[in-house]
Scaffold this motif. Structure first.
Motif, PDB file in Angstrom:
ATOM      1  N   LEU A   1       0.867  -1.180   0.000  1.00 44.27           N
ATOM      2  CA  LEU A   1       0.000   0.000   0.000  1.00 44.27           C
ATOM      3  C   LEU A   1       0.902   1.228   0.000  1.00 44.27           C
ATOM      4  O   LEU A   1       1.580   1.506   0.993  1.00 44.27           O
ATOM      5  CB  LEU A   1      -0.915   0.006   1.238  1.00 44.27           C
ATOM      6  N   SER A   2       0.938   1.914  -1.125  1.00 47.26           N
ATOM      7  CA  SER A   2       1.794   3.097  -1.246  1.00 47.26           C
ATOM      8  C   SER A   2       1.032   4.174  -1.995  1.00 47.26           C
ATOM      9  O   SER A   2       0.219   3.877  -2.874  1.00 47.26           O
ATOM     10  CB  SER A   2       3.071   2.765  -2.026  1.00 47.26           C
ATOM     11  N   TYR A   3       1.294   5.438  -1.654  1.00 39.95           N
ATOM     12  CA  TYR A   3       0.619   6.525  -2.352  1.00 39.95           C
ATOM     13  C   TYR A   3       1.337   7.854  -2.112  1.00 39.95           C
ATOM     14  O   TYR A   3       2.116   7.994  -1.174  1.00 39.95           O
ATOM     15  CB  TYR A   3      -0.850   6.618  -1.929  1.00 39.95           C
ATOM     16  N   PHE A   4       1.048   8.798  -2.996  1.00 41.28           N
ATOM     17  CA  PHE A   4       1.627  10.140  -2.896  1.00 41.28           C
ATOM     18  C   PHE A   4       0.586  11.110  -2.346  1.00 41.28           C
ATOM     19  O   PHE A   4      -0.561  11.115  -2.798  1.00 41.28           O
ATOM     20  CB  PHE A   4       2.046  10.652  -4.279  1.00 41.28           C
ATOM     21  N   LEU A   5       0.999  11.941  -1.396  1.00 37.27           N
ATOM     22  CA  LEU A   5       0.180  13.074  -0.954  1.00 37.27           C
ATOM     23  C   LEU A   5       0.922  14.356  -1.327  1.00 37.27           C
ATOM     24  O   LEU A   5       2.115  14.490  -1.065  1.00 37.27           O
ATOM     25  CB  LEU A   5      -0.050  13.028   0.558  1.00 37.27           C
ATOM     26  N   THR A   6       0.202  15.281  -1.943  1.00 36.99           N
ATOM     27  CA  THR A   6       0.842  16.514  -2.442  1.00 36.99           C
ATOM     28  C   THR A   6      -0.106  17.700  -2.290  1.00 36.99           C
ATOM     29  O   THR A   6      -1.260  17.537  -1.855  1.00 36.99           O
ATOM     30  CB  THR A   6       1.199  16.372  -3.936  1.00 36.99           C
ATOM     31  N   ASP A   7       0.358  18.849  -2.695  1.00 41.72           N
ATOM     32  CA  ASP A   7      -0.462  20.082  -2.763  1.00 41.72           C
ATOM     33  C   ASP A   7      -1.189  20.380  -1.457  1.00 41.72           C
ATOM     34  O   ASP A   7      -2.406  20.609  -1.431  1.00 41.72           O
ATOM     35  CB  ASP A   7      -1.484  19.993  -3.918  1.00 41.72           C
ATOM     36  N   PHE A   8      -0.459  20.428  -0.379  1.00 37.43           N
ATOM     37  CA  PHE A   8      -1.064  20.720   0.924  1.00 37.43           C
ATOM     38  C   PHE A   8      -1.437  22.200   0.995  1.00 37.43           C
ATOM     39  O   PHE A   8      -0.721  23.073   0.486  1.00 37.43           O
ATOM     40  CB  PHE A   8      -0.084  20.385   2.046  1.00 37.43           C
ATOM     41  N   GLU A   9      -2.548  22.473   1.641  1.00 42.76           N
ATOM     42  CA  GLU A   9      -2.961  23.850   1.897  1.00 42.76           C
ATOM     43  C   GLU A   9      -3.571  23.925   3.292  1.00 42.76           C
ATOM     44  O   GLU A   9      -4.315  23.016   3.693  1.00 42.76           O
ATOM     45  CB  GLU A   9      -4.000  24.305   0.874  1.00 42.76           C
ATOM     46  N   PHE A  10      -3.249  24.983   3.998  1.00 40.56           N
ATOM     47  CA  PHE A  10      -3.824  25.207   5.328  1.00 40.56           C
ATOM     48  C   PHE A  10      -4.768  26.418   5.253  1.00 40.56           C
ATOM     49  O   PHE A  10      -4.421  27.442   4.658  1.00 40.56           O
ATOM     50  CB  PHE A  10      -2.712  25.472   6.350  1.00 40.56           C
ATOM     51  N   LYS A  11      -5.934  26.281   5.903  1.00 40.68           N
ATOM     52  CA  LYS A  11      -6.910  27.372   5.885  1.00 40.68           C
ATOM     53  C   LYS A  11      -6.626  28.317   7.046  1.00 40.68           C
ATOM     54  O   LYS A  11      -6.636  27.898   8.207  1.00 40.68           O
ATOM     55  CB  LYS A  11      -8.330  26.819   5.989  1.00 40.68           C
ATOM     56  N   LYS A  12      -6.391  29.554   6.713  1.00 43.05           N
ATOM     57  CA  LYS A  12      -6.056  30.534   7.745  1.00 43.05           C
ATOM     58  C   LYS A  12      -7.332  31.065   8.406  1.00 43.05           C
ATOM     59  O   LYS A  12      -8.449  30.811   7.940  1.00 43.05           O
ATOM     60  CB  LYS A  12      -5.262  31.684   7.110  1.00 43.05           C
ATOM     61  N   ALA A  13      -7.113  31.824   9.476  1.00 44.83           N
ATOM     62  CA  ALA A  13      -8.252  32.333  10.251  1.00 44.83           C
ATOM     63  C   ALA A  13      -9.137  33.245   9.402  1.00 44.83           C
ATOM     64  O   ALA A  13     -10.349  33.337   9.641  1.00 44.83           O
ATOM     65  CB  ALA A  13      -7.748  33.080  11.485  1.00 44.83           C
ATOM     66  N   ASP A  14      -8.548  33.902   8.401  1.00 48.15           N
ATOM     67  CA  ASP A  14      -9.377  34.785   7.566  1.00 48.15           C
ATOM     68  C   ASP A  14     -10.120  34.024   6.465  1.00 48.15           C
ATOM     69  O   ASP A  14     -10.765  34.623   5.604  1.00 48.15           O
ATOM     70  CB  ASP A  14      -8.500  35.891   6.960  1.00 48.15           C
ATOM     71  N   GLY A  15      -9.990  32.710   6.483  1.00 42.13           N
ATOM     72  CA  GLY A  15     -10.745  31.894   5.534  1.00 42.13           C
ATOM     73  C   GLY A  15     -10.020  31.611   4.232  1.00 42.13           C
ATOM     74  O   GLY A  15     -10.513  30.848   3.395  1.00 42.13           O
ATOM     75  N   THR A  16      -8.864  32.203   4.035  1.00 41.99           N
ATOM     76  CA  THR A  16      -8.121  31.944   2.793  1.00 41.99           C
ATOM     77  C   THR A  16      -7.256  30.688   2.956  1.00 41.99           C
ATOM     78  O   THR A  16      -6.829  30.343   4.064  1.00 41.99           O
ATOM     79  CB  THR A  16      -7.217  33.133   2.420  1.00 41.99           C
ATOM     80  N   TRP A  17      -7.011  30.040   1.838  1.00 42.36           N
ATOM     81  CA  TRP A  17      -6.186  28.819   1.862  1.00 42.36           C
ATOM     82  C   TRP A  17      -4.745  29.182   1.531  1.00 42.36           C
ATOM     83  O   TRP A  17      -4.484  29.833   0.517  1.00 42.36           O
ATOM     84  CB  TRP A  17      -6.699  27.798   0.837  1.00 42.36           C
ATOM     85  N   MET A  18      -3.826  28.749   2.384  1.00 41.99           N
ATOM     86  CA  MET A  18      -2.408  29.048   2.203  1.00 41.99           C
ATOM     87  C   MET A  18      -1.689  27.799   1.668  1.00 41.99           C
ATOM     88  O   MET A  18      -1.607  26.782   2.355  1.00 41.99           O
ATOM     89  CB  MET A  18      -1.793  29.453   3.543  1.00 41.99           C
ATOM     90  N   PRO A  19      -1.182  27.869   0.428  1.00 47.87           N
ATOM     91  CA  PRO A  19      -0.441  26.703  -0.090  1.00 47.87           C
ATOM     92  C   PRO A  19       0.804  26.432   0.753  1.00 47.87           C
ATOM     93  O   PRO A  19       1.456  27.367   1.218  1.00 47.87           O
ATOM     94  CB  PRO A  19      -0.052  27.128  -1.509  1.00 47.87           C
ATOM     95  N   PHE A  20       1.101  25.165   0.927  1.00 46.77           N
ATOM     96  CA  PHE A  20       2.285  24.778   1.707  1.00 46.77           C
ATOM     97  C   PHE A  20       3.007  23.692   0.913  1.00 46.77           C
ATOM     98  O   PHE A  20       2.501  22.578   0.750  1.00 46.77           O
ATOM     99  CB  PHE A  20       1.864  24.257   3.079  1.00 46.77           C
ATOM    100  N   ALA A  21       4.167  24.041   0.376  1.00 47.45           N
ATOM    101  CA  ALA A  21       4.889  23.114  -0.511  1.00 47.45           C
ATOM    102  C   ALA A  21       5.319  21.870   0.262  1.00 47.45           C
ATOM    103  O   ALA A  21       6.159  21.959   1.163  1.00 47.45           O
ATOM    104  CB  ALA A  21       6.104  23.815  -1.111  1.00 47.45           C
TER     105      ALA A  21
END
Lengths: 358, 253
Positions: free
Chosen positions: B69-89
């Motif tokens: 069982l193997s897989y890739f996770l990518t394109d992480f984003e965290f939602k900030k308090a102001d509701g915008t999504w912040m990309p995180f490499a």
């Protein structure tokens, strides 16, 4: 009395002529070597504590071809690793040591080892440096103690100087022997096959129609006969990427009761029967094939995958899911073999940098 | 003598009891670690940690075991308090057989309050079709780390690989091999119910990979000859169906 005096004089004179390593003699720093980065190949992995140098590689090349490293001075590493055959053992399933003892595993090709991480067919040695001295001491191979081997090298005029140039002083040690051999073997690269030229410029260096068809079958997934899909041999799952190996350990269905294999390392019964997946580069000259050299030709190898996979508990699931076999025709197999021959690298097979210095 | 035996028994009892008395670990903070945000993924089947190769698990239609069982996770984003999504490499290659509980460590995430997390299972189209040899050897997308997770010259990366054996509804023990990976088969995971303040303590985000859902949520998957493997060709119905189940694989624990 007169004879005794003359004999003593002769002995003293002889001993004075015997070369002795001079640990105090100073040598200039060895010159660093950077392996060229070739298109589609990953960056070379070189141990941080053993960077390649001109002098280290040269010492390693001498040691690789040095017969004094064997118990009776008749065999070197090269005796079972012939460059013209991708450093395999002259078409033999098993190699014969200095005592006439015969080994149990097929001599592995040597190239592109900067991109591999476990050594021997069963992966029992984690580094090349740890691997290179084992055949010297193996009683079925070169059958020499490292202590004797070092002593013999120290007695020569050549080696103390080569060690001095490579390591800064003339002291000969096991570690330095291993590091020099590691450097030489890591410097052996095969990156100039017909297929490599095709990849770089398919217009200037095209594959033939048969080679192209073989490539497509090699790279295409298996589809059950009658599915309506084009035939696929599914080779790339284990022999994929530009290295033509996924660097994994696999049970490829040779036996119903498979040998110990990689489980000797992991102690995991699920790894029984798994052996290192070799790169298929230069596979046209590395026969016989498999860890025990049971298949003499590529035709036999393909027929094994086509219709003779043996079921066992640890059989690779990709092979197991093929059920009744790949369904390759004689033409399909010929096309795959034509493609495999495009992986033969005559530049590497004839590279003077890898040849004997003697 | 009796007193001696009594004293020894008390000591044995004391050590036995204290030996069992493990301190409860605070899942959110550990004051001894440098502050960092971690996502911990436990690979399970029906809530039980997967035991690779040796245990059979019951889906609705089959008994299955897992070999890979193997897989890739990518394109992480965290939602900030102001509701915008912040990309995180950040990219990760998860190999669950080797690491049944994997920990992704997000160093250099800016301090602050977050109220959501999203990421993709798969590799974006640009990286998917780029030369994999260009990545440094230690990078998750390097073929030196994921050589068995690349389709060579065919179609880029195998985003998700699940392989194993099945035992029911088949005359003999069979094997399955599902390789999902194609630009349009990326799976997005969005967790808007995750919120945390990242200041001067370690933050742990526990996740669960629920393998049972791959076989039956929402689509019931039955092992049969025409559905034992998938390589995500463009007309591959098995890949389409299983991809439909993949959005339920990773859950907030």
């Amino acid at each position: 009395m007169k004879h005794v005096f003359l004999l003593s004089l002769f002995f003293v004179g002889f001993m004075a002529c015997k070369p002795e390593p001079n640990p105090k003699k100073e040598y200039p720093a060895p010159r660093p070597v950077t392996l060229a980065t070739k298109p589609f190949f990953p960056p070379a992995v070189i141990p941080a504590d053993n960077p390649l140098t001109v002098e280290g590689i040269e010492l390693g090349r001498h040691l690789f071809y040095e017969k004094k490293l064997s118990g009776d001075n008749t065999q070197s590493c090269a005796s079972c690793h012939n460059q013209e055959l991708a450093f395999t053992d002259n078409g033999k399933p098993f190699s014969t040591g200095i005592t006439g003892a015969v080994g149990v595993r097929n001599s592995m090709p040597l190239f592109n080892l900067t991109w591999t991480n476990r050594f021997f067919w069963d992966g029992r040695v984690p580094t090349l440096r740890a691997q290179v001295l084992l055949p010297i001491e193996d009683p079925t191979e070169m059958h020499e103690s490292l202590e004797n081997a070092i002593h013999k090298l120290e007695q020569t005029a050549l080696y103390p100087e080569l060690f001095g140039k490579a390591f800064g002083d003339e002291v000969v040690t096991e570690e330095r022997m291993a590091k020099a051999l590691e450097q030489f073997i890591l410097s052996i690269q095969s990156t100039d096959s017909k297929f490599d030229k095709f990849r770089v410029n398919p217009v200037l260096s095209p594959l033939s129609l048969q080679e192209t068809r073989g490539f497509n079958i090699f790279m295409r997934e298996f589809s059950p006969p009658g599915s309506g899909r084009p035939v696929g041999a599914d080779c790339f799952h284990c022999h994929g990427t530009h290295l033509f190996t996924a660097n994994n350990f696999t049970n490829n269905g040779l036996d119903e009761s498979p040998a110990v294999g990689f489980s000797i390392v992991t102690n995991d019964p699920n790894d029984i029967g798994k052996f290192k997946t070799p790169s298929l580069r230069n596979v046209g000259v590395t026969g016989p094939y498999m860890h025990d050299g049971r298949f003499a030709t590529l035709e036999e190898v393909l027929e094994h995958y086509n219709a003779h996979i043996k079921q066992s508990q640890t059989l690779d699931v990709s092979l197991k899911s093929q059920g009744m076999g790949l369904g390759l025709t004689t033409q399909d197999k010929a096309d795959i073999i034509a493609f495999l021959h495009t992986l033969t690298d005559s530049v590497y097979l004839n590279n003077p940098a890898y040849k004997s210095p003697f | 003598m009796r007193k001696l035996i009594l004293a020894a028994s008390v000591w044995v009892m004391f050590f036995t009891l204290t030996g069992c008395n493990e301190k409860p670990v605070d899942p959110i903070t550990n004051p001894e670690e440098a502050p960092v945000v971690k996502m911990v993924i436990s690979h399970e089947f029906n809530g039980q940690r997967i035991n690779f190769n040796s245990v059979e698990y019951a889906t609705t239609h089959n008994l299955v075991s897992f070999a890979e069982l193997s897989y890739f996770l990518t394109d992480f984003e965290f939602k900030k308090a102001d509701g915008t999504w912040m990309p995180f490499a950040y990219q990760a290659l998860i190999r669950a057989r080797q690491t049944p509980v994997d920990t992704l460590v997000f160093t250099n995430l800016p301090k602050g309050a977050y109220q959501g997390l999203r990421f993709k299972l798969g590799v974006d189209s640009v990286n998917n079709h780029a030369d994999p040899a260009l990545w440094p050897n230690e990078h998750p997308l390097s073929i030196m780390r994921g050589g068995t997770m690349h389709w060579s010259w065919n179609a880029g990366y195998i985003f998700f690989k699940l392989e194993g054996r099945f035992f029911k509804d088949a005359p003999i023990q069979g094997a399955y091999s599902y390789h999902i990976g194609r630009d349009d088969l990326i799976t997005q995971y969005t967790f808007e119910d995750i919120s945390f303040n990242y200041n001067d303590k370690v933050v742990v985000l526990p996740m669960r990979f629920e393998a049972k859902n791959f076989f039956e949520t929402p689509h019931q998957h039955m092992m049969r000859d025409s559905a034992l493997f998938s390589h995500s060709a463009f007309d591959d119905e098995v890949a389409e169906i299983l991809h439909g189940n993949m959005s339920n694989l990773i859950l907030k624990d």
